[in-house]
Design a protein around this motif. Structure first.
Motif, PDB file in Angstrom:
ATOM      1  N   ALA A  28      33.448  23.981 -26.954  1.00  0.00           N
ATOM      2  CA  ALA A  28      33.444  22.523 -27.140  1.00  0.00           C
ATOM      3  C   ALA A  28      32.749  21.771 -26.016  1.00  0.00           C
ATOM      4  CB  ALA A  28      34.886  22.026 -27.266  1.00  0.00           C
ATOM      5  N   LYS A  29      32.160  22.479 -25.068  1.00  0.00           N
ATOM      6  CA  LYS A  29      31.649  21.784 -23.890  1.00  0.00           C
ATOM      7  C   LYS A  29      30.492  20.841 -24.193  1.00  0.00           C
ATOM      8  CE  LYS A  29      30.562  25.257 -21.318  1.00  0.00           C
ATOM      9  NZ  LYS A  29      30.057  26.145 -20.240  1.00  0.00           N
TER      10      LYS A  29
ATOM     11  N   ILE B 248      34.422  15.109 -26.794  1.00  0.00           N
ATOM     12  CA  ILE B 248      35.856  15.328 -26.771  1.00  0.00           C
ATOM     13  C   ILE B 248      36.203  16.336 -27.853  1.00  0.00           C
ATOM     14  CG2 ILE B 248      36.348  13.430 -28.390  1.00  0.00           C
ATOM     15  CD1 ILE B 248      38.884  12.845 -26.719  1.00  0.00           C
ATOM     16  N   GLY B 249      37.306  17.052 -27.665  1.00  0.00           N
ATOM     17  CA  GLY B 249      37.673  18.032 -28.665  1.00  0.00           C
ATOM     18  C   GLY B 249      39.110  18.465 -28.533  1.00  0.00           C
ATOM     19  N   ILE B 250      39.565  19.187 -29.543  1.00  0.00           N
ATOM     20  CA  ILE B 250      40.880  19.801 -29.515  1.00  0.00           C
ATOM     21  C   ILE B 250      40.724  21.268 -29.860  1.00  0.00           C
ATOM     22  CG2 ILE B 250      42.300  17.760 -29.943  1.00  0.00           C
ATOM     23  CD1 ILE B 250      42.222  18.358 -32.904  1.00  0.00           C
ATOM     24  N   ALA B 251      41.574  22.106 -29.265  1.00  0.00           N
ATOM     25  CA  ALA B 251      41.543  23.545 -29.526  1.00  0.00           C
ATOM     26  C   ALA B 251      42.969  24.030 -29.732  1.00  0.00           C
ATOM     27  CB  ALA B 251      40.886  24.288 -28.356  1.00  0.00           C
ATOM     28  N   GLY B 252      43.193  24.734 -30.830  1.00  0.00           N
ATOM     29  CA  GLY B 252      44.542  25.158 -31.187  1.00  0.00           C
ATOM     30  C   GLY B 252      44.964  26.449 -30.519  1.00  0.00           C
ATOM     31  N   GLY B 253      46.268  26.556 -30.252  1.00  0.00           N
ATOM     32  CA  GLY B 253      46.854  27.789 -29.740  1.00  0.00           C
ATOM     33  C   GLY B 253      47.986  28.210 -30.652  1.00  0.00           C
ATOM     34  N   VAL B 254      49.097  28.665 -30.108  1.00  0.00           N
ATOM     35  CA  VAL B 254      50.262  29.050 -30.895  1.00  0.00           C
ATOM     36  C   VAL B 254      51.290  27.931 -30.791  1.00  0.00           C
ATOM     37  CG1 VAL B 254      52.075  30.765 -31.238  1.00  0.00           C
ATOM     38  CG2 VAL B 254      49.824  31.468 -30.388  1.00  0.00           C
ATOM     39  N   GLY B 255      51.358  27.104 -31.838  1.00  0.00           N
ATOM     40  CA  GLY B 255      52.307  26.006 -31.833  1.00  0.00           C
ATOM     41  C   GLY B 255      51.919  24.865 -30.917  1.00  0.00           C
ATOM     42  N   GLU B 256      50.772  24.950 -30.298  1.00  0.00           N
ATOM     43  CA  GLU B 256      50.318  23.910 -29.379  1.00  0.00           C
ATOM     44  C   GLU B 256      48.796  23.925 -29.332  1.00  0.00           C
ATOM     45  OE1 GLU B 256      50.688  26.686 -25.373  1.00  0.00           O
ATOM     46  OE2 GLU B 256      52.177  25.126 -25.753  1.00  0.00           O
ATOM     47  N   GLY B 257      48.225  22.995 -28.591  1.00  0.00           N
ATOM     48  CA  GLY B 257      46.773  22.960 -28.481  1.00  0.00           C
ATOM     49  C   GLY B 257      46.335  22.223 -27.246  1.00  0.00           C
ATOM     50  N   LEU B 258      45.041  22.227 -27.008  1.00  0.00           N
ATOM     51  CA  LEU B 258      44.486  21.607 -25.819  1.00  0.00           C
ATOM     52  C   LEU B 258      43.635  20.403 -26.190  1.00  0.00           C
ATOM     53  CD1 LEU B 258      43.222  24.814 -23.978  1.00  0.00           C
ATOM     54  CD2 LEU B 258      45.406  23.629 -23.633  1.00  0.00           C
ATOM     55  N   LEU B 259      43.687  19.369 -25.391  1.00  0.00           N
ATOM     56  CA  LEU B 259      42.765  18.246 -25.477  1.00  0.00           C
ATOM     57  C   LEU B 259      41.693  18.487 -24.428  1.00  0.00           C
ATOM     58  CD1 LEU B 259      42.078  15.371 -26.591  1.00  0.00           C
ATOM     59  CD2 LEU B 259      43.336  14.472 -24.624  1.00  0.00           C
TER      60      LEU B 259
END
Length: 351
Positions: A307-308, A312-323
């Motif tokens: 996403a660089k 702006i972006g979001i990235a999913g994990g397990v039950g959570e994600g990153l902004l």
């Protein structure tokens, strides 16, 4: 760029040709006689970004309906006429901003001239339209079937006919459902024609196949510097035509504005409903007037790197994600809060 060398033509308050940007056009699929339904669809198209709208005028009732339709919309109105020259005349009298005709099916030169004279009286442009399916018999025999050369010759013959009648406020359209033939025809006519060209792949099909064929054909033609207005012809809701047209123009660098959403194709590492999330993001950003790139990634491991290039972006994990902003992790949020967090960031973008 061929498009910059074309004559400037005014369609209502929209100028095409010359240095003007490529305009997006669509066509209603309501019965034009049904004023309320037609206006409702045009207003939806306006909201989606349509800049010129065309309506079929197969009856005198439809031609008369244009007067009321025009009062209730905000973009130029084009009347699409076949066979009956009187429909063109009444459409002009009822406020059409442009007339689309194929002089080959209007009838005698006298009938064509009657339309030309009325257009000249009201100073509105005529779009001379030729489709591969309407090629004249003598051209089919000359070229051994439907060819790009035949389509171009047919169109230019009709252009010269109207020029000989003393009118040059023209737009030219040549279309084929054969993508490569359509490309070749535009390459040929761009070298011989100084009028603005309306570009499209006719009868391209459903939203799926039509989008693919239109993107390939229009992408090539526009990238070669050809085309002043475009329509993505789809069998479906015409609003989809506008969305695709805008994305084609943005992808080619011919239009700016609006949020571009990029998303990864998903893989075995994806632990969230990325397909659903990407669709939600795409829908969510439609009403946010920013010219930025938003990334939706399914993997918290590779997401920041992928996403660089986005703003702006979001990235999913397990039950959570990153902004993520500019490739840097800003914070971690719960999966169910990813969409709302992203929207809030976008709404506060310039604050």
């Amino acid at each position: 760029m061929y498009r910059n060398l074309t004559k400037e033509v005014s369609i209502g308050n929209v100028k095409i040709g010359g240095e003007n940007p490529v305009a997006i056009q669509s066509m209603t699929n309501t019965r034009t006689e049904n004023v309320d339904a037609t206006v409702e669809q045009i207003l939806r198209l306006e909201a989606a970004g349509c800049e010129i709208i065309r309506c079929a005028v197969p009856t005198m009732e439809a031609a008369e309906a244009l007067r009321e339709i025009k009062k209730r919309i905000h973009i130029p109105l084009v009347a699409d006429i076949h066979f009956d020259y009187r429909l063109a005349i009444v459409s002009i009298e009822n406020g059409a901003d442009k007339i689309r005709i194929n002089p080959g099916n209007i009838g005698s030169p006298e009938r064509v001239k009657a339309v030309v004279d009325k257009a000249k009286e009201h100073q509105i442009p005529i779009r001379v339209g030729v489709n591969s399916g309407s090629l004249e018999k003598h051209l089919l025999e000359k070229y051994g079937g439907v060819t790009a050369q035949g389509i171009v010759e047919s169109a230019l013959d009709k252009v010269h006919m109207i020029e000989d009648m003393g009118y040059d406020n023209l737009v030219v359209s040549i279309k084929s459902s054969d993508v490569l033939m359509c490309v070749e025809a535009h390459e040929l006519i761009a070298k011989q024609c100084s009028y603005p060209l309306h570009v499209g792949i006719t009868e391209s099909g459903t939203v799926y196949s039509g989008n693919v064929k239109s993107s390939v054909g229009l992408g090539i033609i526009l990238h070669e510097g050809i085309g002043n207005t475009i329509r993505v012809s789809l069998t479906g809701d015409p609003v989809e035509e506008i969305r695709t047209a805008k994305l084609i123009l943005k992808t080619l660098g011919l239009r700016k504005g609006g949020i571009e959403v990029v998303s990864c194709p998903t893989c075995g590492r994806t632990k969230i409903d990325l397909i659903g999330l990407a669709g939600q993001v795409e829908k969510m950003v439609e009403d946010i007037p920013l010219d930025i790139k938003v990334a939706v990634m399914g993997c918290a491991v590779n997401g920041p790197g992928e996403a660089k290039e986005a703003d702006i972006g979001i990235a999913g994990g397990v039950g959570e994600g990153l902004l993520i902003k500019k490739g840097q992790i800003v914070k971690k949020v719960k999966e169910e809060e990813l969409l709302s967090t992203l929207r809030q960031e976008l709404l506060n973008w310039n604050r």
